[in-house]
Each structure stands twice: as structure tokens, then as C-alpha cells.
Design a protein around this motif. Structure first.
Motif, PDB file in Angstrom:
ATOM      1  N   GLY A  57       0.596  -1.146   0.468  1.00  0.00           N
ATOM      2  CA  GLY A  57      -0.367  -0.454  -0.143  1.00  0.00           C
ATOM      3  C   GLY A  57       0.854   1.281   0.000  1.00  0.00           C
ATOM      4  N   ILE A  58       2.460   1.656  -0.950  1.00  0.00           N
ATOM      5  CA  ILE A  58       2.476   2.466  -1.183  1.00  0.00           C
ATOM      6  C   ILE A  58       2.603   2.984  -2.613  1.00  0.00           C
ATOM      7  CG2 ILE A  58       4.144   1.695   1.199  1.00  0.00           C
ATOM      8  CD1 ILE A  58       6.899   1.124  -0.760  1.00  0.00           C
ATOM      9  N   PRO A  59       2.992   3.707  -2.539  1.00  0.00           N
ATOM     10  CA  PRO A  59       3.144   4.505  -4.540  1.00  0.00           C
ATOM     11  C   PRO A  59       4.324   3.502  -4.657  1.00  0.00           C
ATOM     12  CG  PRO A  59       3.670   5.998  -3.158  1.00  0.00           C
ATOM     13  CD  PRO A  59       2.891   5.522  -1.651  1.00  0.00           C
ATOM     14  N   PRO A  60       4.571   2.820  -5.966  1.00  0.00           N
ATOM     15  CA  PRO A  60       5.818   2.633  -6.912  1.00  0.00           C
ATOM     16  C   PRO A  60       6.498   3.245  -6.323  1.00  0.00           C
ATOM     17  CG  PRO A  60       4.052   2.753  -8.350  1.00  0.00           C
ATOM     18  CD  PRO A  60       3.261   3.185  -6.841  1.00  0.00           C
ATOM     19  N   GLN A  61       6.843   4.706  -6.944  1.00  0.00           N
ATOM     20  CA  GLN A  61       8.163   5.116  -6.596  1.00  0.00           C
ATOM     21  C   GLN A  61       8.856   4.963  -5.346  1.00  0.00           C
ATOM     22  OE1 GLN A  61       5.098   6.362  -7.638  1.00  0.00           O
ATOM     23  NE2 GLN A  61       5.120   8.547  -7.462  1.00  0.00           N
ATOM     24  N   ALA A  62       7.919   5.097  -4.126  1.00  0.00           N
ATOM     25  CA  ALA A  62       8.538   5.312  -3.413  1.00  0.00           C
ATOM     26  C   ALA A  62       9.436   4.285  -3.105  1.00  0.00           C
ATOM     27  CB  ALA A  62       7.990   5.580  -2.438  1.00  0.00           C
ATOM     28  N   ILE A  63       9.646   3.545  -3.486  1.00  0.00           N
ATOM     29  CA  ILE A  63      10.606   2.293  -3.771  1.00  0.00           C
ATOM     30  C   ILE A  63      11.964   2.654  -4.537  1.00  0.00           C
ATOM     31  CG2 ILE A  63      11.238  -0.545  -3.453  1.00  0.00           C
ATOM     32  CD1 ILE A  63       8.849  -0.874  -4.429  1.00  0.00           C
ATOM     33  N   ARG A  64      13.144   2.918  -3.076  1.00  0.00           N
ATOM     34  CA  ARG A  64      14.547   3.433  -4.521  1.00  0.00           C
ATOM     35  C   ARG A  64      14.954   1.550  -4.559  1.00  0.00           C
ATOM     36  NH1 ARG A  64      13.937   8.039  -1.678  1.00  0.00           N
ATOM     37  NH2 ARG A  64      12.226   8.853  -2.271  1.00  0.00           N
ATOM     38  N   GLU A  65      15.426   1.235  -3.747  1.00  0.00           N
ATOM     39  CA  GLU A  65      16.075   0.119  -3.529  1.00  0.00           C
ATOM     40  C   GLU A  65      15.691  -1.255  -3.714  1.00  0.00           C
ATOM     41  OE1 GLU A  65      19.541  -0.088  -0.626  1.00  0.00           O
ATOM     42  OE2 GLU A  65      19.523   1.813  -0.793  1.00  0.00           O
ATOM     43  N   VAL A  66      15.559  -1.973  -4.850  1.00  0.00           N
ATOM     44  CA  VAL A  66      15.122  -3.513  -5.398  1.00  0.00           C
ATOM     45  C   VAL A  66      16.239  -4.338  -4.999  1.00  0.00           C
ATOM     46  CG1 VAL A  66      13.733  -4.709  -6.859  1.00  0.00           C
ATOM     47  CG2 VAL A  66      13.613  -2.194  -6.909  1.00  0.00           C
ATOM     48  N   ILE A  67      16.228  -5.575  -3.800  1.00  0.00           N
ATOM     49  CA  ILE A  67      17.150  -5.884  -3.790  1.00  0.00           C
ATOM     50  C   ILE A  67      17.160  -7.500  -4.280  1.00  0.00           C
ATOM     51  CG2 ILE A  67      18.856  -7.312  -2.237  1.00  0.00           C
ATOM     52  CD1 ILE A  67      18.554  -4.694  -0.720  1.00  0.00           C
ATOM     53  N   GLY A  68      17.488  -8.362  -5.856  1.00  0.00           N
ATOM     54  CA  GLY A  68      17.309  -9.361  -6.333  1.00  0.00           C
ATOM     55  C   GLY A  68      17.839 -10.548  -4.680  1.00  0.00           C
ATOM     56  N   VAL A  69      17.196 -11.658  -4.133  1.00  0.00           N
ATOM     57  CA  VAL A  69      17.804 -12.297  -3.923  1.00  0.00           C
ATOM     58  C   VAL A  69      18.356 -13.511  -4.925  1.00  0.00           C
ATOM     59  CG1 VAL A  69      17.970 -13.244  -1.282  1.00  0.00           C
ATOM     60  CG2 VAL A  69      16.630 -11.507  -1.140  1.00  0.00           C
ATOM     61  N   VAL A  70      19.387 -13.861  -5.135  1.00  0.00           N
ATOM     62  CA  VAL A  70      19.295 -15.257  -5.512  1.00  0.00           C
ATOM     63  C   VAL A  70      20.934 -16.344  -4.844  1.00  0.00           C
ATOM     64  CG1 VAL A  70      21.562 -13.603  -6.811  1.00  0.00           C
ATOM     65  CG2 VAL A  70      20.487 -15.296  -8.328  1.00  0.00           C
ATOM     66  N   LYS A  71      20.171 -16.665  -4.770  1.00  0.00           N
ATOM     67  CA  LYS A  71      20.764 -18.674  -4.657  1.00  0.00           C
ATOM     68  C   LYS A  71      22.542 -19.080  -5.432  1.00  0.00           C
ATOM     69  CE  LYS A  71      18.088 -21.431  -1.930  1.00  0.00           C
ATOM     70  NZ  LYS A  71      17.566 -22.620  -1.832  1.00  0.00           N
ATOM     71  N   ALA A  72      22.898 -19.017  -5.080  1.00  0.00           N
ATOM     72  CA  ALA A  72      24.128 -19.372  -6.051  1.00  0.00           C
ATOM     73  C   ALA A  72      24.557 -20.256  -6.855  1.00  0.00           C
ATOM     74  CB  ALA A  72      25.273 -19.860  -5.358  1.00  0.00           C
ATOM     75  N   PHE A  73      23.509 -20.932  -6.682  1.00  0.00           N
ATOM     76  CA  PHE A  73      22.943 -21.661  -7.841  1.00  0.00           C
ATOM     77  C   PHE A  73      21.426 -22.133  -7.873  1.00  0.00           C
ATOM     78  CE2 PHE A  73      21.575 -25.279  -4.360  1.00  0.00           C
ATOM     79  CZ  PHE A  73      22.221 -24.499  -3.372  1.00  0.00           C
ATOM     80  N   ALA A  74      20.939 -23.580  -8.377  1.00  0.00           N
ATOM     81  CA  ALA A  74      19.234 -23.151  -8.638  1.00  0.00           C
ATOM     82  C   ALA A  74      18.834 -24.782  -7.734  1.00  0.00           C
ATOM     83  CB  ALA A  74      18.647 -23.408 -10.297  1.00  0.00           C
ATOM     84  N   THR A  75      17.469 -24.234  -7.402  1.00  0.00           N
ATOM     85  CA  THR A  75      16.760 -25.093  -6.843  1.00  0.00           C
ATOM     86  C   THR A  75      15.262 -24.924  -7.121  1.00  0.00           C
ATOM     87  OG1 THR A  75      16.569 -23.712  -4.429  1.00  0.00           O
ATOM     88  CG2 THR A  75      17.991 -25.003  -4.612  1.00  0.00           C
ATOM     89  N   ALA A  76      14.199 -25.727  -6.612  1.00  0.00           N
ATOM     90  CA  ALA A  76      12.894 -25.632  -6.946  1.00  0.00           C
ATOM     91  C   ALA A  76      12.596 -26.524  -6.338  1.00  0.00           C
ATOM     92  CB  ALA A  76      12.760 -26.178  -8.046  1.00  0.00           C
ATOM     93  N   VAL A  77      10.697 -26.496  -5.724  1.00  0.00           N
ATOM     94  CA  VAL A  77      10.143 -27.089  -4.838  1.00  0.00           C
ATOM     95  C   VAL A  77       9.126 -27.231  -5.530  1.00  0.00           C
ATOM     96  CG1 VAL A  77       9.453 -25.719  -3.042  1.00  0.00           C
ATOM     97  CG2 VAL A  77       9.446 -28.233  -3.010  1.00  0.00           C
ATOM     98  N   GLY A  78       8.305 -28.485  -5.577  1.00  0.00           N
ATOM     99  CA  GLY A  78       7.262 -28.663  -6.316  1.00  0.00           C
ATOM    100  C   GLY A  78       7.512 -29.076  -7.956  1.00  0.00           C
ATOM    101  N   GLU A  79       6.287 -28.543  -8.852  1.00  0.00           N
ATOM    102  CA  GLU A  79       6.123 -29.024 -10.105  1.00  0.00           C
ATOM    103  C   GLU A  79       7.155 -27.876 -11.249  1.00  0.00           C
ATOM    104  OE1 GLU A  79       5.790 -32.724 -10.606  1.00  0.00           O
ATOM    105  OE2 GLU A  79       5.245 -32.561  -8.716  1.00  0.00           O
ATOM    106  N   GLY A  80       6.468 -28.364 -12.599  1.00  0.00           N
ATOM    107  CA  GLY A  80       7.372 -27.883 -13.246  1.00  0.00           C
ATOM    108  C   GLY A  80       8.626 -27.679 -13.814  1.00  0.00           C
ATOM    109  N   PRO A  81       8.917 -26.511 -15.014  1.00  0.00           N
ATOM    110  CA  PRO A  81      10.089 -26.740 -16.145  1.00  0.00           C
ATOM    111  C   PRO A  81      11.346 -26.323 -14.846  1.00  0.00           C
ATOM    112  CG  PRO A  81       9.198 -25.156 -16.789  1.00  0.00           C
ATOM    113  CD  PRO A  81       8.230 -25.767 -16.115  1.00  0.00           C
ATOM    114  N   LEU A  82      12.510 -27.613 -14.579  1.00  0.00           N
ATOM    115  CA  LEU A  82      14.337 -26.308 -13.961  1.00  0.00           C
ATOM    116  C   LEU A  82      14.904 -27.131 -15.021  1.00  0.00           C
ATOM    117  CD1 LEU A  82      15.066 -25.245 -11.499  1.00  0.00           C
ATOM    118  CD2 LEU A  82      14.978 -27.848 -10.829  1.00  0.00           C
ATOM    119  N   VAL A  83      15.957 -26.050 -15.925  1.00  0.00           N
ATOM    120  CA  VAL A  83      16.091 -26.590 -17.312  1.00  0.00           C
ATOM    121  C   VAL A  83      17.518 -27.282 -16.824  1.00  0.00           C
ATOM    122  CG1 VAL A  83      16.721 -25.597 -19.258  1.00  0.00           C
ATOM    123  CG2 VAL A  83      14.976 -25.073 -18.587  1.00  0.00           C
ATOM    124  N   THR A  84      17.983 -26.578 -16.137  1.00  0.00           N
ATOM    125  CA  THR A  84      19.200 -26.262 -15.706  1.00  0.00           C
ATOM    126  C   THR A  84      19.658 -28.040 -14.336  1.00  0.00           C
ATOM    127  OG1 THR A  84      19.393 -25.007 -13.490  1.00  0.00           O
ATOM    128  CG2 THR A  84      20.600 -24.509 -15.514  1.00  0.00           C
TER     129      THR A  84
END
Ligand code: GDP
Length: 428
Positions: free
Chosen positions: A251-278
Motif C-alpha cells: 500500500g505505497i506508491p511504486p516510486q517510493a521504492i528506491r532499492e530493489v534487492i534481488g535475492v539469488v541463490k548461488a545455484f538453482a533450487t525449486a520445490v514442486g513441479e514445473g520445468p527446471l532447465v538446469t
């Protein structure tokens, strides 16, 4: 201080809780923006090891107000249980508030989730069966019941009547009798008694904090590959995991967000179904799954399911970076790659036609894609004791720089273990 959004760059389980706990040391407000108790954000700090399902990972800082935002769906029973567990561990939960606009998850949502998933036979979606999908579909169908409804008896009864009529039709179609309306009413009365002091309109709080330039952290759930629109549909969650929705969910205006930190694991993991190419199997998968200390092993925090593991996927990272506009990356679980001779980093998806894509296509293409790898030298390690960028082996730094190049965003945080002191802040 700016509003900082922390969002998952991959399939979820990247370590968002770990980073939010770290960033909360000087946050005035932390907001969980979407999802429900299907989350399991692991936090390891001086209070112990916690799996945060609904409560924002900022709860450990006694000065931080924690909000469960309007974009979430809340099962009050599991929330009360989680609060009880935190309190038993000596954590003060008095500053946990819930948006009056957040939707309720009822036991019948869980039941529907279970029956619907069972009805999918050998093509399940891999849901956590927590009722999250059914609760979001009721929200979109305008028959959801919200936290704030609990505070208005007549209004609540009318809402429950409507919800009950729809629910009865749904459950009967699945071969089950619905619970009596009175049961829903009674349940809501109990929830009101236990939660009424925590239900608020979150807008004035956030408005005041943002106008004062106080630090506000938005905590996302899952990751870009599970986004309702841009993930691997239909193997996605029922809300949007991208930063665009974080503004809505808080419930805030989008431009109030000044930093967007993408959290990325050093390798790939997925729980559940769907394609996981690597995806990898056998010894390497087991090594990635059980690398590092046991509290970080790759078993679903909510369901205990073993997570599928794979080589790092730079194509998925680029996808997430574009959709979110990352201003920085936080790379977690670097320590798990210690000792590998080489790292295979996926930089393209090859289709059966021979065409190589460097972006994430729609799911039917993705299912047929095979990875195109770039090989980078590994490092001996251990990295778990590194506390500065300079402490990391050169090959590890090169790998991190390559991730930054793919995401077109600098690596600002590197995590080398689940502990709060194992996050390295990287200077400009
Ligand atoms: P979230 O849902 O994004 O918060 O992530 P999860 O908590 O589901 O999964 C991340 C797991 O990795 C947790 O068990 C963390 O304790 C663990 N973890 C986070 N960062 C690191 C790290 O740098 N190294 C190791 N070994 N484990 C980590």
C-alpha cells in the motif's frame, strides 16, 4: 532512508528471510507483501532458528514494527501458532500488526486445495496444500472475507453468508459437504477475540514512516519464476512475486521504492513441479541439497519436501532482473559451491529447433529447452569464514561478478552461511 524491497530472483527459497532479518537491524517497518503461510523464510540469529511463515522476518528487532500487508492471505490459526512459538523463544511480538485488507484463509480453503490437487492426478501443480490458491481465487471472485471484516459483526455475517453459498457449491462439486455457516461465524468470533488489537489500517503508519524518510523494508515471498504472470505458469503461486506488486501489497506508491534487492541463490533450487532447465540428479544434486550447515539444507521449510537442485541459471536471473529492475543483488549460499572444480552457469536455453534463447520463454517452450552452459573455474574454499569481499577466493569473486553482469546490477550482499554474521556487505 529509502524503501527497500527484497524479492526472490528465482523459484523462491533464495534466503530472503535471512537478508530481511539482517536489513531489519535498522528498519522502522518491515512489511510482508504477498503470499500466505506457504512461505518458510528461515532466520538464524541469536534467538535461534525460525521458519517464518507469515510474520515478517523483521520481528527480531525490538524497534521494528512488522506489518502483514494487504497483499497477503492470512490463516489466523497458523499465525497464532507462529506468534506463540516466537513468544516461547522470548521474541516480543507486540509490534506485529495486520492489514485490515488482508484476506482470510479458512480451513475450507485448505480442504479445497487438497481435493483440487488430488483431482489433478499425475499432473499436480505441486501446491503446499495450505489453501493459498483457493483463498486468492475467492479474493478475485469478490467472495473473500478480510481481516477488517472481523471487526464489524453485521457486515461480517453478510460477507460470510455470501462466501458460504459459493463455498457450498464448490465443495459439493468436489464431493464434500460444506461446513455449516454457524461454524464459520464461530471461528471468526474466536479469531476476532485473539487478533482484534492487531488489525489496523496500515496506510497511515507507512505514510508517516515514508514521509519521515525512515527505513522501510518490503519482504516478498517466492521468486520471479513463480510469479503468477511471468513465472512458469501454471506451476506458479497465486500472487505476483515481482516488485511491482510489492507496492500494491504494502500500500505505497511504486516510486517510493528506491532499492530493489534481488535475492539469488548461488545455484538453482525449486520445490514442486514445473520445468527446471538446469536440474541435476544423483551425487551432485545431493551435494547441493546438503551443502553447508544442516539448517540451510534444501528441504522445504513448510512441507519438508526435498528441493530439486541444479546449476545456476543466468537466464532466469536476467528475466528476474528485467522484470524487477534490480538495483542490487544479494547472492546467498556461496559456501555450498566450495570445492567444486568448475561451475556451470546457464546462459542460454536451446530449443529443439536449435535456436538458443537468452530470455525465459513461455512454459511449453521451456519444457523442451536444454541448458547452454558457460564454464567458470571453481574454488577450494572454505568461504564460510569470509567477512569481506577481499576474503573471498578470486574465482568466487569472478563468478559473482559474472552474475552481476548478467543481472546488470551490482552484488551488494554475499552470504556464506545461514548465520546473521555470515552476510558480507560489498562496497561500491
Ligand atoms: P526464503 O524463503 O527465501 O527466506 O529462503 P528459505 O529460508 O526457504 O531457504 C534458504 C535456506 O538457505 C535457509 O535454510 C537458510 O538458512 C539457508 N541459507 C541462507 N543463506 C545461506 C548461506 O549463505 N549459506 C548456507 N549454507 N545456507 C544459507
Amino acid at each position: 532512508m529509502p524503501v527497500i524491497a527484497v524479492v526472490g530472483a528465482l523459484w523462491g527459497d533464495e534466503g530472503k528471510g535471512h537478508l530481511v532479518d539482517y536489513l531489519s537491524r535498522d528498519a522502522e517497518i518491515v512489511v510482508r507483501v504477498q503470499g500466505g503461510d506457504n512461505a518458510g523464510h528461515t532466520v538464524v540469529n541469536e534467538h535461534g532458528t525460525f521458519r517464518m511463515h507469515l510474520v515478517p522476518s523483521g520481528i527480531f528487532n525490538p524497534r521494528t514494527t512488522c506489518l502483514i500487508g494487504a497483499g497477503t492471505v492470512v490463516n489466523p490459526d497458523t499465525l497464532l501458532q507462529e506468534l506463540g512459538e516466537l513468544e516461547a523463544a522470548g521474541v516480543d511480538t507486540g509490534r506485529l500488526l495486520i492489514s485490515d485488507r488482508a484476506h482470510l484463509v479458512f480451513p475450507h480453503h485448505r480442504r479445497r486445495d487438497e481435493l483440487e490437487e488430488r483431482g489433478r492426478g499425475d499432473r499436480p501443480l505441486g501446491t503446499t496444500r495450505r489453501g493459498i490458491g483457493p483463498a486468492y481465487s475467492d479474493k478475485a471472485a469478490r467472495i473473500g472475507v478480510r481481516m477488517g471484516d472481523l471487526l464489524h459483526r453485521d457486515w461480517l455475517h453478510r460477507r460470510l453468508q455470501q462466501a458460504h453459498a459459493a463455498l457450498a457449491a464448490r465443495l459439493r462439486a468436489l464431493g464434500e459437504e460444506p461446513p455449516p455457516l454457524e461454524e464459520l461465524i464461530e471461528r471468526c468470533e474466536t479469531w476476532r477475540e485473539r487478533l482484534k488489537d492487531r488489525i489496523v489500517d496500515t496506510i497511515p503508519l507507512l505514510q508517516a514512516a515514508i514521509r519521515r524518510d525512515a527505513r522501510v523494508v518490503l519482504e516478498g515471498q517466492l521468486g520471479a519464476m513463480r510469479d503468477l504472470d511471468w513465472g512458469i505458469y501454471p506451476y506458479v503461486t497465486s500472487s505476483n512475486t515481482l516488485v511491482g506488486y510489492a507496492a500494491v501489497g504494502a500500500g505505497i506508491p511504486p516510486q517510493a521504492i528506491r532499492e530493489v534487492i534481488g535475492v539469488v541463490k548461488a545455484f538453482a533450487t525449486a520445490v514442486g513441479e514445473g520445468p527446471l532447465v538446469t536440474e541435476v540428479h544423483g551425487e551432485l544434486a545431493e551435494r547441493l541439497r546438503r551443502g553447508g550447515p544442516p539448517e540451510g539444507w534444501e528441504f522445504g521449510a513448510t512441507t519438508g519436501r526435498p528441493r530439486r537442485c541444479g546449476w545456476p541459471d543466468g537466464v532466469a536471473l536476467r528475466h528476474a532482473a528485467w522484470l524487477n529492475g534490480f538495483t542490487a543483488l544479494a547472492v546467498t549460499k556461496l559456501d555450498v559451491l566450495d570445492g567444486l572444480e568448475e561451475i556451470r552457469l546457464c546462459v542460454g536455453y536451446r530449443l529443439p529447433s536449435g535456436e538458443v534463447l537468452t530470455h525465459v520463454p513461455d512454459t511449453p517452450y521451456l519444457e523442451q529447452a536444454t541448458p547452454v552452459y558457460e564454464r567458470l573455474p571453481g574454488w577450494a574454499g572454505p568461504t564460510a569464514d569470509a567477512r569481506r569481499w577481499e576474503d573471498l577466493p578470486e574465482a568466487a569473486r569472478r563468478y559473482l561478478q559474472r552474475l552481476a553482469q548478467l543481472a546488470e546490477a551490482p552484488v551488494r550482499y554475499v552470504s556464506v552461511g545461514p548465520g546473521r554474521d555470515q552476510i558480507i556487505e560489498v562496497g561500491p
